[in-house]
Scaffold this motif. Sequence first.
Motif, PDB file in Angstrom:
ATOM      1  N   GLU A 116       0.868  -1.177   0.000  1.00  0.00           N
ATOM      2  CA  GLU A 116       0.000   0.000   0.000  1.00  0.00           C
ATOM      3  C   GLU A 116       0.911   1.236   0.000  1.00  0.00           C
ATOM      4  O   GLU A 116       2.132   1.118  -0.067  1.00  0.00           O
ATOM      5  N   PHE A 117       0.313   2.414   0.195  1.00  0.00           N
ATOM      6  CA  PHE A 117       1.094   3.661   0.225  1.00  0.00           C
ATOM      7  C   PHE A 117       2.243   3.540   1.233  1.00  0.00           C
ATOM      8  O   PHE A 117       2.046   3.082   2.357  1.00  0.00           O
ATOM      9  N   THR A 118       3.419   3.970   0.793  1.00  0.00           N
ATOM     10  CA  THR A 118       4.615   3.841   1.628  1.00  0.00           C
ATOM     11  C   THR A 118       5.336   5.185   1.696  1.00  0.00           C
ATOM     12  O   THR A 118       5.404   5.915   0.697  1.00  0.00           O
ATOM     13  N   ASP A 119       5.884   5.461   2.853  1.00  0.00           N
ATOM     14  CA  ASP A 119       6.483   6.767   3.155  1.00  0.00           C
ATOM     15  C   ASP A 119       7.859   6.904   2.479  1.00  0.00           C
ATOM     16  O   ASP A 119       8.888   6.648   3.101  1.00  0.00           O
ATOM     17  N   THR A 120       7.841   7.257   1.195  1.00  0.00           N
ATOM     18  CA  THR A 120       9.094   7.448   0.451  1.00  0.00           C
ATOM     19  C   THR A 120       8.969   8.718  -0.390  1.00  0.00           C
ATOM     20  O   THR A 120       7.906   9.335  -0.459  1.00  0.00           O
ATOM     21  N   MET A 127      -7.814  10.330   1.310  1.00  0.00           N
ATOM     22  CA  MET A 127      -7.977   8.883   1.158  1.00  0.00           C
ATOM     23  C   MET A 127      -6.690   8.165   1.612  1.00  0.00           C
ATOM     24  O   MET A 127      -6.737   7.188   2.353  1.00  0.00           O
ATOM     25  N   VAL A 128      -5.534   8.703   1.194  1.00  0.00           N
ATOM     26  CA  VAL A 128      -4.244   8.104   1.579  1.00  0.00           C
ATOM     27  C   VAL A 128      -4.111   8.109   3.102  1.00  0.00           C
ATOM     28  O   VAL A 128      -3.750   7.096   3.711  1.00  0.00           O
ATOM     29  N   GLN A 129      -4.430   9.253   3.721  1.00  0.00           N
ATOM     30  CA  GLN A 129      -4.315   9.354   5.191  1.00  0.00           C
ATOM     31  C   GLN A 129      -5.249   8.356   5.864  1.00  0.00           C
ATOM     32  O   GLN A 129      -4.891   7.744   6.872  1.00  0.00           O
ATOM     33  N   SER A 130      -6.447   8.159   5.281  1.00  0.00           N
ATOM     34  CA  SER A 130      -7.403   7.260   5.937  1.00  0.00           C
ATOM     35  C   SER A 130      -6.967   5.798   5.813  1.00  0.00           C
ATOM     36  O   SER A 130      -7.190   4.994   6.709  1.00  0.00           O
ATOM     37  N   VAL A 131      -6.323   5.474   4.707  1.00  0.00           N
ATOM     38  CA  VAL A 131      -5.829   4.095   4.540  1.00  0.00           C
ATOM     39  C   VAL A 131      -4.616   3.866   5.451  1.00  0.00           C
ATOM     40  O   VAL A 131      -4.417   2.796   6.016  1.00  0.00           O
ATOM     41  N   THR A 141      -0.323  -4.253   3.876  1.00  0.00           N
ATOM     42  CA  THR A 141      -1.264  -3.155   4.140  1.00  0.00           C
ATOM     43  C   THR A 141      -1.225  -2.801   5.627  1.00  0.00           C
ATOM     44  O   THR A 141      -0.823  -3.616   6.455  1.00  0.00           O
ATOM     45  N   MET A 142      -1.658  -1.589   5.925  1.00  0.00           N
ATOM     46  CA  MET A 142      -1.709  -1.161   7.329  1.00  0.00           C
ATOM     47  C   MET A 142      -2.725  -2.001   8.096  1.00  0.00           C
ATOM     48  O   MET A 142      -2.521  -2.332   9.257  1.00  0.00           O
ATOM     49  N   LYS A 143      -3.825  -2.340   7.427  1.00  0.00           N
ATOM     50  CA  LYS A 143      -4.910  -3.038   8.108  1.00  0.00           C
ATOM     51  C   LYS A 143      -4.580  -4.506   8.376  1.00  0.00           C
ATOM     52  O   LYS A 143      -4.860  -5.037   9.446  1.00  0.00           O
ATOM     53  N   ARG A 144      -3.972  -5.169   7.404  1.00  0.00           N
ATOM     54  CA  ARG A 144      -3.796  -6.619   7.513  1.00  0.00           C
ATOM     55  C   ARG A 144      -2.335  -7.063   7.582  1.00  0.00           C
ATOM     56  O   ARG A 144      -2.053  -8.250   7.670  1.00  0.00           O
ATOM     57  N   GLY A 145      -1.397  -6.113   7.533  1.00  0.00           N
ATOM     58  CA  GLY A 145       0.022  -6.480   7.565  1.00  0.00           C
ATOM     59  C   GLY A 145       0.399  -7.264   6.322  1.00  0.00           C
ATOM     60  O   GLY A 145      -0.076  -6.966   5.227  1.00  0.00           O
ATOM     61  N   ILE A 146       1.208  -8.314   6.515  1.00  0.00           N
ATOM     62  CA  ILE A 146       1.630  -9.151   5.390  1.00  0.00           C
ATOM     63  C   ILE A 146       0.575 -10.222   5.148  1.00  0.00           C
ATOM     64  O   ILE A 146       0.142 -10.905   6.076  1.00  0.00           O
ATOM     65  N   ASP A 147       0.153 -10.363   3.886  1.00  0.00           N
ATOM     66  CA  ASP A 147      -0.867 -11.355   3.549  1.00  0.00           C
ATOM     67  C   ASP A 147      -0.608 -11.800   2.101  1.00  0.00           C
ATOM     68  O   ASP A 147       0.234 -11.228   1.413  1.00  0.00           O
ATOM     69  N   PHE A 148      -1.355 -12.807   1.659  1.00  0.00           N
ATOM     70  CA  PHE A 148      -1.216 -13.246   0.264  1.00  0.00           C
ATOM     71  C   PHE A 148      -2.555 -13.104  -0.432  1.00  0.00           C
ATOM     72  O   PHE A 148      -3.586 -13.472   0.132  1.00  0.00           O
ATOM     73  N   PHE A 149      -2.516 -12.551  -1.634  1.00  0.00           N
ATOM     74  CA  PHE A 149      -3.754 -12.346  -2.389  1.00  0.00           C
ATOM     75  C   PHE A 149      -3.969 -13.554  -3.292  1.00  0.00           C
ATOM     76  O   PHE A 149      -3.073 -13.929  -4.065  1.00  0.00           O
ATOM     77  N   LYS A 171     -10.649 -19.173   1.282  1.00  0.00           N
ATOM     78  CA  LYS A 171     -10.095 -17.965   1.921  1.00  0.00           C
ATOM     79  C   LYS A 171     -10.825 -16.704   1.502  1.00  0.00           C
ATOM     80  O   LYS A 171     -11.097 -15.833   2.309  1.00  0.00           O
ATOM     81  N   LYS A 172     -11.153 -16.615   0.218  1.00  0.00           N
ATOM     82  CA  LYS A 172     -11.733 -15.389  -0.335  1.00  0.00           C
ATOM     83  C   LYS A 172     -10.803 -14.213  -0.032  1.00  0.00           C
ATOM     84  O   LYS A 172     -10.800 -13.666   1.071  1.00  0.00           O
ATOM     85  N   SER A 173      -9.981 -13.842  -0.978  1.00  0.00           N
ATOM     86  CA  SER A 173      -8.993 -12.782  -0.756  1.00  0.00           C
ATOM     87  C   SER A 173      -9.641 -11.510  -0.254  1.00  0.00           C
ATOM     88  O   SER A 173     -10.626 -11.045  -0.789  1.00  0.00           O
ATOM     89  N   LYS A 174      -9.065 -10.989   0.816  1.00  0.00           N
ATOM     90  CA  LYS A 174      -9.562  -9.733   1.377  1.00  0.00           C
ATOM     91  C   LYS A 174      -8.462  -8.697   1.292  1.00  0.00           C
ATOM     92  O   LYS A 174      -7.284  -9.018   1.371  1.00  0.00           O
ATOM     93  N   LEU A 175      -8.855  -7.447   1.181  1.00  0.00           N
ATOM     94  CA  LEU A 175      -7.848  -6.374   1.176  1.00  0.00           C
ATOM     95  C   LEU A 175      -8.124  -5.402   2.309  1.00  0.00           C
ATOM     96  O   LEU A 175      -9.236  -5.274   2.747  1.00  0.00           O
TER      97      LEU A 175
END
Length: 257
Positions: free
Chosen positions: A182-186, A201-205, A234-242, A253-257
Amino acid sequence: MLLAGEVALVTGAARGIGLATVRLMLQHGAKVGLADIDETVGVATCSELQKEFSRNAATFIPTDVTDSMQLRRMFQTTIKEFGKVSIVCNNAGVADEQNWKKMIAVNMVAMMESTHLAVEFMSHTRGGEGGVVINVSSMGGILPMPFGPSYSASKFGIVGFTRSMTECLERDGIRVNCVCPEFTDTAMLATASMTSEQLEMVQSVGILQPEQVAEAILQLATDSSKAGAVMTVTMKRGIDFFLFPGDPGYSSKKSKL
Ligand SMILES: NC(=O)c1ccc[n+]([C@@H]2O[C@H](COP(=O)([O-])OP(=O)(O)OC[C@H]3O[C@@H](n4cnc5c(N)ncnc54)[C@H](O)[C@@H]3O)[C@@H](O)[C@H]2O)c1
Protein backbone atom coordinates in the motif's frame (compact mmCIF):
# COMPACT_ATOMS: atom_id res chain seq x y z
CA MET A 1 21.74 -14.73 9.80
CA LEU A 2 18.92 -15.74 7.48
CA LEU A 3 20.81 -14.77 4.33
CA ALA A 4 24.36 -15.91 5.11
CA GLY A 5 26.01 -17.02 1.87
CA GLU A 6 23.39 -15.32 -0.31
CA VAL A 7 24.11 -12.61 -2.88
CA ALA A 8 21.33 -10.15 -3.59
CA LEU A 9 20.84 -7.64 -6.36
CA VAL A 10 18.40 -4.78 -5.63
CA THR A 11 17.34 -2.19 -8.20
CA GLY A 12 16.21 1.28 -7.18
CA ALA A 13 18.47 0.74 -4.17
CA ALA A 14 19.60 4.33 -3.52
CA ARG A 15 16.60 5.26 -1.37
CA GLY A 16 13.10 4.33 -0.22
CA ILE A 17 11.92 0.72 -0.25
CA GLY A 18 15.04 -0.40 -2.15
CA LEU A 19 17.41 1.04 0.44
CA ALA A 20 15.42 -0.39 3.37
CA THR A 21 15.57 -3.79 1.64
CA VAL A 22 19.33 -3.57 1.09
CA ARG A 23 19.89 -2.64 4.73
CA LEU A 24 17.77 -5.55 6.01
CA MET A 25 19.50 -8.00 3.69
CA LEU A 26 22.92 -6.81 4.89
CA GLN A 27 21.75 -7.18 8.51
CA HIS A 28 20.86 -10.78 7.68
CA GLY A 29 24.31 -11.55 6.26
CA ALA A 30 23.81 -11.23 2.49
CA LYS A 31 26.22 -9.50 0.16
CA VAL A 32 24.33 -6.94 -1.92
CA GLY A 33 24.71 -5.24 -5.28
CA LEU A 34 22.90 -1.89 -5.22
CA ALA A 35 21.72 -0.72 -8.65
CA ASP A 36 20.23 2.71 -9.28
CA ILE A 37 20.12 5.40 -11.94
CA ASP A 38 21.04 8.03 -9.34
CA GLU A 39 24.81 7.61 -9.18
CA THR A 40 25.50 10.45 -6.73
CA VAL A 41 23.09 9.23 -4.06
CA GLY A 42 23.84 5.58 -4.84
CA VAL A 43 27.61 5.94 -4.34
CA ALA A 44 27.18 7.93 -1.11
CA THR A 45 24.61 5.46 0.26
CA CYS A 46 26.75 2.45 -0.60
CA SER A 47 29.79 3.97 1.05
CA GLU A 48 27.78 4.55 4.28
CA LEU A 49 26.60 0.94 4.19
CA GLN A 50 30.16 -0.31 3.67
CA LYS A 51 31.22 1.60 6.79
CA GLU A 52 28.29 0.24 8.79
CA PHE A 53 28.57 -3.38 7.65
CA SER A 54 31.75 -4.30 5.79
CA ARG A 55 33.62 -2.93 2.81
CA ASN A 56 33.14 -6.25 1.05
CA ALA A 57 29.41 -6.55 1.75
CA ALA A 58 28.02 -4.01 -0.68
CA THR A 59 28.80 -2.61 -4.09
CA PHE A 60 27.10 0.12 -6.13
CA ILE A 61 26.38 -0.48 -9.83
CA PRO A 62 25.15 2.61 -11.70
CA THR A 63 22.26 1.29 -13.78
CA ASP A 64 19.41 2.63 -15.83
CA VAL A 65 17.13 -0.40 -15.78
CA THR A 66 15.55 0.61 -19.09
CA ASP A 67 18.89 0.09 -20.85
CA SER A 68 19.28 -3.61 -21.75
CA MET A 69 23.08 -3.47 -21.82
CA GLN A 70 23.28 -1.79 -18.42
CA LEU A 71 20.84 -4.33 -17.00
CA ARG A 72 22.99 -7.22 -18.24
CA ARG A 73 26.13 -5.51 -16.90
CA MET A 74 24.41 -5.16 -13.50
CA PHE A 75 24.22 -8.98 -13.24
CA GLN A 76 27.75 -9.48 -14.62
CA THR A 77 29.25 -6.96 -12.17
CA THR A 78 27.53 -8.51 -9.17
CA ILE A 79 28.70 -11.99 -10.17
CA LYS A 80 32.25 -10.71 -10.75
CA GLU A 81 32.25 -9.01 -7.34
CA PHE A 82 30.54 -11.69 -5.22
CA GLY A 83 30.72 -14.90 -7.27
CA LYS A 84 26.98 -15.39 -7.90
CA VAL A 85 23.51 -13.87 -7.66
CA SER A 86 20.85 -15.76 -5.69
CA ILE A 87 18.24 -13.08 -4.85
CA VAL A 88 17.02 -10.45 -7.31
CA CYS A 89 14.71 -7.70 -6.09
CA ASN A 90 13.33 -5.74 -9.04
CA ASN A 91 12.23 -2.62 -7.20
CA ALA A 92 13.17 0.43 -9.32
CA GLY A 93 10.04 2.35 -10.19
CA VAL A 94 8.60 5.74 -11.02
CA ALA A 95 5.17 7.36 -10.81
CA ASP A 96 4.79 9.74 -13.74
CA GLU A 97 1.46 9.70 -15.56
CA GLN A 98 2.64 12.48 -17.93
CA ASN A 99 5.46 10.29 -19.24
CA TRP A 100 3.52 7.05 -19.14
CA LYS A 101 5.44 5.24 -21.88
CA LYS A 102 8.69 5.81 -19.99
CA MET A 103 6.92 4.71 -16.79
CA ILE A 104 5.81 1.44 -18.42
CA ALA A 105 9.43 0.94 -19.55
CA VAL A 106 10.78 1.33 -15.99
CA ASN A 107 7.99 -0.29 -13.98
CA MET A 108 7.06 -3.18 -16.23
CA VAL A 109 9.37 -3.83 -19.19
CA ALA A 110 12.58 -3.51 -17.13
CA MET A 111 11.21 -5.79 -14.37
CA MET A 112 10.34 -8.39 -17.02
CA GLU A 113 13.73 -8.08 -18.70
CA SER A 114 15.56 -8.33 -15.38
CA THR A 115 13.54 -11.43 -14.47
CA HIS A 116 14.53 -13.05 -17.78
CA LEU A 117 18.18 -12.14 -17.10
CA ALA A 118 17.88 -13.60 -13.59
CA VAL A 119 16.76 -16.86 -15.18
CA GLU A 120 19.69 -16.69 -17.61
CA PHE A 121 22.26 -16.12 -14.86
CA MET A 122 20.75 -18.25 -12.07
CA SER A 123 19.08 -21.22 -13.78
CA HIS A 124 20.03 -24.80 -12.89
CA THR A 125 19.91 -25.51 -16.63
CA ARG A 126 22.86 -23.14 -17.16
CA GLY A 127 24.97 -24.22 -14.21
CA GLY A 128 23.51 -21.66 -11.78
CA GLU A 129 22.39 -22.38 -8.23
CA GLY A 130 18.79 -21.18 -8.69
CA GLY A 131 17.33 -18.61 -6.31
CA VAL A 132 14.49 -16.16 -6.01
CA VAL A 133 13.19 -13.10 -7.87
CA ILE A 134 10.97 -10.61 -6.06
CA ASN A 135 9.20 -8.03 -8.22
CA VAL A 136 7.91 -4.94 -6.43
CA SER A 137 4.39 -4.26 -7.70
CA SER A 138 1.82 -2.27 -5.71
CA MET A 139 -1.75 -2.44 -4.40
CA GLY A 140 -2.30 -0.50 -7.63
CA GLY A 141 -1.47 -3.82 -9.31
CA ILE A 142 -4.54 -5.46 -7.76
CA LEU A 143 -6.97 -2.56 -7.40
CA PRO A 144 -7.66 0.22 -9.90
CA MET A 145 -6.05 3.60 -9.20
CA PRO A 146 -8.23 6.33 -10.73
CA PHE A 147 -5.50 8.93 -10.12
CA GLY A 148 -2.79 6.76 -11.73
CA PRO A 149 -4.22 4.58 -14.52
CA SER A 150 -0.92 4.03 -16.33
CA TYR A 151 0.94 3.39 -13.06
CA SER A 152 -1.76 0.87 -12.21
CA ALA A 153 -1.39 -0.77 -15.65
CA SER A 154 2.36 -1.16 -15.14
CA LYS A 155 1.80 -2.80 -11.75
CA PHE A 156 -1.08 -5.06 -12.94
CA GLY A 157 1.33 -6.16 -15.68
CA ILE A 158 3.91 -7.21 -13.12
CA VAL A 159 1.35 -9.20 -11.13
CA GLY A 160 0.22 -11.08 -14.25
CA PHE A 161 3.82 -11.65 -15.39
CA THR A 162 4.91 -12.95 -11.99
CA ARG A 163 1.93 -15.29 -11.61
CA SER A 164 2.68 -16.73 -15.05
CA MET A 165 6.36 -17.50 -14.36
CA THR A 166 5.73 -20.57 -12.21
CA GLU A 167 7.50 -22.95 -14.58
CA CYS A 168 10.77 -21.34 -13.47
CA LEU A 169 10.63 -23.27 -10.20
CA GLU A 170 10.66 -26.73 -11.76
CA ARG A 171 12.84 -25.91 -14.74
CA ASP A 172 15.33 -23.39 -13.36
CA GLY A 173 15.14 -23.72 -9.56
CA ILE A 174 13.99 -20.10 -9.37
CA ARG A 175 10.97 -18.82 -7.43
CA VAL A 176 9.40 -15.69 -8.91
CA ASN A 177 7.15 -13.75 -6.53
CA CYS A 178 5.84 -10.24 -6.20
CA VAL A 179 4.93 -7.89 -3.39
CA CYS A 180 2.12 -5.33 -3.51
CA PRO A 181 2.55 -2.64 -0.86
CA GLU A 182 0.00 0.00 0.00
CA PHE A 183 1.09 3.66 0.23
CA THR A 184 4.61 3.84 1.63
CA ASP A 185 6.48 6.77 3.16
CA THR A 186 9.09 7.45 0.45
CA ALA A 187 10.05 10.23 -1.97
CA MET A 188 7.66 8.71 -4.52
CA LEU A 189 4.65 9.29 -2.28
CA ALA A 190 5.93 12.66 -1.04
CA THR A 191 6.21 14.00 -4.60
CA ALA A 192 2.99 12.46 -5.98
CA SER A 193 0.55 15.09 -7.23
CA MET A 194 -2.80 14.42 -5.56
CA THR A 195 -5.97 16.34 -4.96
CA SER A 196 -7.02 17.04 -1.37
CA GLU A 197 -9.61 14.22 -1.60
CA GLN A 198 -6.93 11.79 -2.75
CA LEU A 199 -4.63 12.90 0.07
CA GLU A 200 -7.45 12.38 2.55
CA MET A 201 -7.98 8.88 1.16
CA VAL A 202 -4.24 8.10 1.58
CA GLN A 203 -4.31 9.35 5.19
CA SER A 204 -7.40 7.26 5.94
CA VAL A 205 -5.83 4.10 4.54
CA GLY A 206 -2.57 4.80 6.40
CA ILE A 207 1.05 4.94 5.31
CA LEU A 208 3.53 2.09 5.63
CA GLN A 209 7.19 2.58 6.48
CA PRO A 210 9.70 1.27 3.91
CA GLU A 211 11.10 -1.06 6.60
CA GLN A 212 7.73 -2.87 6.76
CA VAL A 213 7.90 -3.54 3.02
CA ALA A 214 11.53 -4.66 3.37
CA GLU A 215 10.43 -7.23 6.00
CA ALA A 216 7.87 -8.56 3.52
CA ILE A 217 10.53 -8.82 0.79
CA LEU A 218 12.82 -10.68 3.21
CA GLN A 219 10.00 -13.14 3.91
CA LEU A 220 9.58 -13.84 0.19
CA ALA A 221 13.36 -14.20 -0.16
CA THR A 222 13.50 -16.87 2.52
CA ASP A 223 10.19 -18.77 2.20
CA SER A 224 10.96 -21.59 -0.22
CA SER A 225 7.28 -22.63 -0.29
CA LYS A 226 6.28 -19.54 -2.26
CA ALA A 227 6.51 -19.41 -6.07
CA GLY A 228 4.19 -17.22 -8.11
CA ALA A 229 2.87 -15.70 -4.89
CA VAL A 230 1.33 -12.22 -4.77
CA MET A 231 2.04 -10.82 -1.33
CA THR A 232 0.19 -7.76 -0.08
CA VAL A 233 1.41 -5.39 2.63
CA THR A 234 -1.26 -3.15 4.14
CA MET A 235 -1.71 -1.16 7.33
CA LYS A 236 -4.91 -3.04 8.11
CA ARG A 237 -3.80 -6.62 7.51
CA GLY A 238 0.02 -6.48 7.57
CA ILE A 239 1.63 -9.15 5.39
CA ASP A 240 -0.87 -11.35 3.55
CA PHE A 241 -1.22 -13.25 0.26
CA PHE A 242 -3.75 -12.35 -2.39
CA LEU A 243 -5.46 -15.33 -4.00
CA PHE A 244 -7.01 -15.23 -7.46
CA PRO A 245 -9.71 -17.51 -8.91
CA GLY A 246 -8.10 -20.87 -9.58
CA ASP A 247 -5.40 -20.51 -6.89
CA PRO A 248 -5.39 -23.34 -4.32
CA GLY A 249 -7.42 -22.19 -1.29
CA TYR A 250 -9.16 -19.37 -3.18
CA SER A 251 -12.74 -20.43 -2.45
CA SER A 252 -12.17 -21.08 1.26
CA LYS A 253 -10.10 -17.97 1.92
CA LYS A 254 -11.73 -15.39 -0.34
CA SER A 255 -8.99 -12.78 -0.76
CA LYS A 256 -9.56 -9.73 1.38
CA LEU A 257 -7.85 -6.37 1.18
N1 LIG B 1 5.94 4.63 -2.18
C1 LIG B 1 4.80 4.00 -2.38
O1 LIG B 1 3.72 4.44 -1.94
C2 LIG B 1 4.78 2.68 -3.13
C3 LIG B 1 3.68 1.82 -2.95
C4 LIG B 1 3.64 0.63 -3.64
C5 LIG B 1 4.69 0.27 -4.48
N2 LIG B 1 5.75 1.11 -4.64
C6 LIG B 1 6.82 0.67 -5.55
O2 LIG B 1 7.99 0.48 -4.78
C7 LIG B 1 9.14 0.66 -5.63
C8 LIG B 1 10.11 1.60 -4.93
O3 LIG B 1 9.50 2.87 -4.81
P1 LIG B 1 9.82 3.91 -3.66
O4 LIG B 1 8.53 4.29 -3.06
O5 LIG B 1 10.91 3.41 -2.79
O6 LIG B 1 10.29 5.14 -4.57
P2 LIG B 1 11.55 6.09 -4.53
O7 LIG B 1 11.25 7.14 -5.53
O8 LIG B 1 11.88 6.49 -3.14
O9 LIG B 1 12.75 5.15 -5.04
C9 LIG B 1 12.80 4.67 -6.36
C10 LIG B 1 14.24 4.45 -6.74
O10 LIG B 1 14.25 3.94 -8.10
C11 LIG B 1 15.29 4.61 -8.81
N3 LIG B 1 15.00 4.61 -10.23
C12 LIG B 1 14.06 5.30 -10.90
N4 LIG B 1 14.16 5.08 -12.23
C13 LIG B 1 15.19 4.22 -12.40
C14 LIG B 1 15.80 3.62 -13.53
N5 LIG B 1 15.37 3.88 -14.79
N6 LIG B 1 16.83 2.78 -13.36
C15 LIG B 1 17.29 2.53 -12.09
N7 LIG B 1 16.78 3.08 -10.99
C16 LIG B 1 15.72 3.92 -11.13
C17 LIG B 1 15.30 6.03 -8.21
O11 LIG B 1 16.52 6.72 -8.49
C18 LIG B 1 15.06 5.75 -6.73
O12 LIG B 1 16.27 5.57 -6.04
C19 LIG B 1 8.61 1.18 -6.96
O13 LIG B 1 8.56 0.12 -7.89
C20 LIG B 1 7.22 1.67 -6.60
O14 LIG B 1 6.36 1.66 -7.72
C21 LIG B 1 5.83 2.30 -3.97
